[in-house]
Design a protein around this motif. Sequence first.
Motif, short mmCIF file in Angstrom:
data_model
loop_
_atom_site.label_atom_id
_atom_site.label_comp_id
_atom_site.label_asym_id
_atom_site.label_seq_id
_atom_site.Cartn_x
_atom_site.Cartn_y
_atom_site.Cartn_z
N ASN A 117 82.81 -29.58 -88.47
CA ASN A 117 81.71 -30.05 -89.29
C ASN A 117 80.35 -29.98 -88.61
O ASN A 117 79.33 -30.01 -89.29
CB ASN A 117 81.99 -31.48 -89.76
N GLU A 118 80.33 -29.87 -87.29
CA GLU A 118 79.04 -29.84 -86.61
C GLU A 118 78.83 -28.60 -85.75
O GLU A 118 77.74 -28.05 -85.71
CB GLU A 118 78.89 -31.11 -85.76
N ILE A 119 79.86 -28.15 -85.06
CA ILE A 119 79.70 -27.02 -84.14
C ILE A 119 79.92 -25.67 -84.83
O ILE A 119 79.09 -24.78 -84.72
CB ILE A 119 80.63 -27.19 -82.92
N ILE A 157 76.83 -20.60 -71.89
CA ILE A 157 75.74 -21.47 -72.35
C ILE A 157 76.17 -22.22 -73.60
O ILE A 157 75.98 -23.44 -73.70
CB ILE A 157 74.47 -20.64 -72.63
N THR A 158 76.80 -21.52 -74.53
CA THR A 158 77.28 -22.16 -75.76
C THR A 158 78.29 -23.24 -75.43
O THR A 158 78.22 -24.35 -75.96
CB THR A 158 77.93 -21.11 -76.70
N SER A 162 76.27 -26.68 -75.85
CA SER A 162 76.49 -27.05 -77.25
C SER A 162 77.83 -27.73 -77.45
O SER A 162 77.90 -28.92 -77.74
CB SER A 162 76.40 -25.79 -78.13
N VAL A 163 78.90 -26.98 -77.26
CA VAL A 163 80.23 -27.49 -77.57
C VAL A 163 80.62 -28.66 -76.68
O VAL A 163 80.94 -29.75 -77.16
CB VAL A 163 81.27 -26.35 -77.47
N GLU A 164 80.57 -28.45 -75.37
CA GLU A 164 80.98 -29.50 -74.44
C GLU A 164 80.08 -30.73 -74.56
O GLU A 164 80.57 -31.86 -74.62
CB GLU A 164 80.96 -28.97 -73.01
N ASP A 179 88.17 -23.79 -71.69
CA ASP A 179 88.12 -22.61 -72.56
C ASP A 179 89.24 -21.67 -72.13
O ASP A 179 89.28 -21.23 -70.99
CB ASP A 179 86.76 -21.94 -72.42
N VAL A 180 90.15 -21.34 -73.06
CA VAL A 180 91.25 -20.42 -72.74
C VAL A 180 91.07 -19.05 -73.38
O VAL A 180 91.99 -18.24 -73.39
CB VAL A 180 92.62 -21.01 -73.17
#
Length: 192
Positions: A117-119, A157-158, A162-164, A179-180
């Motif tokens: 819903n946000e990322i 960077i993302t 952003s995500v983390e 991240d895999v």
Amino acid sequence: MVEISEAAQAYLQELLSKQEDGCGIRIFVAQPGTPNAETCIAYCRPGEQQDEDRPVEYNGFTAWYEARSEPYLLDAVVDFQEDRMGGQLTIKAPNARVPSVDENSPLEDRINYVLYNEINPGLAAHGGQVSLVEIVDETAAVLQFGGGCQGCAAVDITLKQSVEASLLAQVPELTEIRDVTDHTVTENAYYR
């Protein structure tokens, strides 16, 4: 909860009569509260039900409802329609994709809520998305990027900015994001 029509009950009872004694069904929602939610009915052999599942007796069989899925199964309907090919079992669960999370929701549901819903709406502008693979060590979220994010030169960077940052701020129980994704595959990467 879930309404199972008489026709669906008869159909399920016939299917289950061909299985081992005591076999029932289990109803759950995979990826509940997300755009990818799927309402599922599966065989549930004796002992396969989970401790938190709620049993409901129907005509000749037991349906086990996954506790975690119950809010998403509200107003769901299971029906069976005969046709010339035999028939089709249908499941309509209008709340399966509706986000329904609060601070008491399972960790997986809260992570998926933030991701979907946000990322992901922001990542979609670059043809990308991120999904939760699993939770390990109780507080580490394992994520996989796809689409334009897989192999993208800006993924670090993302991921970090952003995500983390979003996940750690909004889901305080999380201590780590992993991240895999195989970022050596760059065919669809947004930035190379």
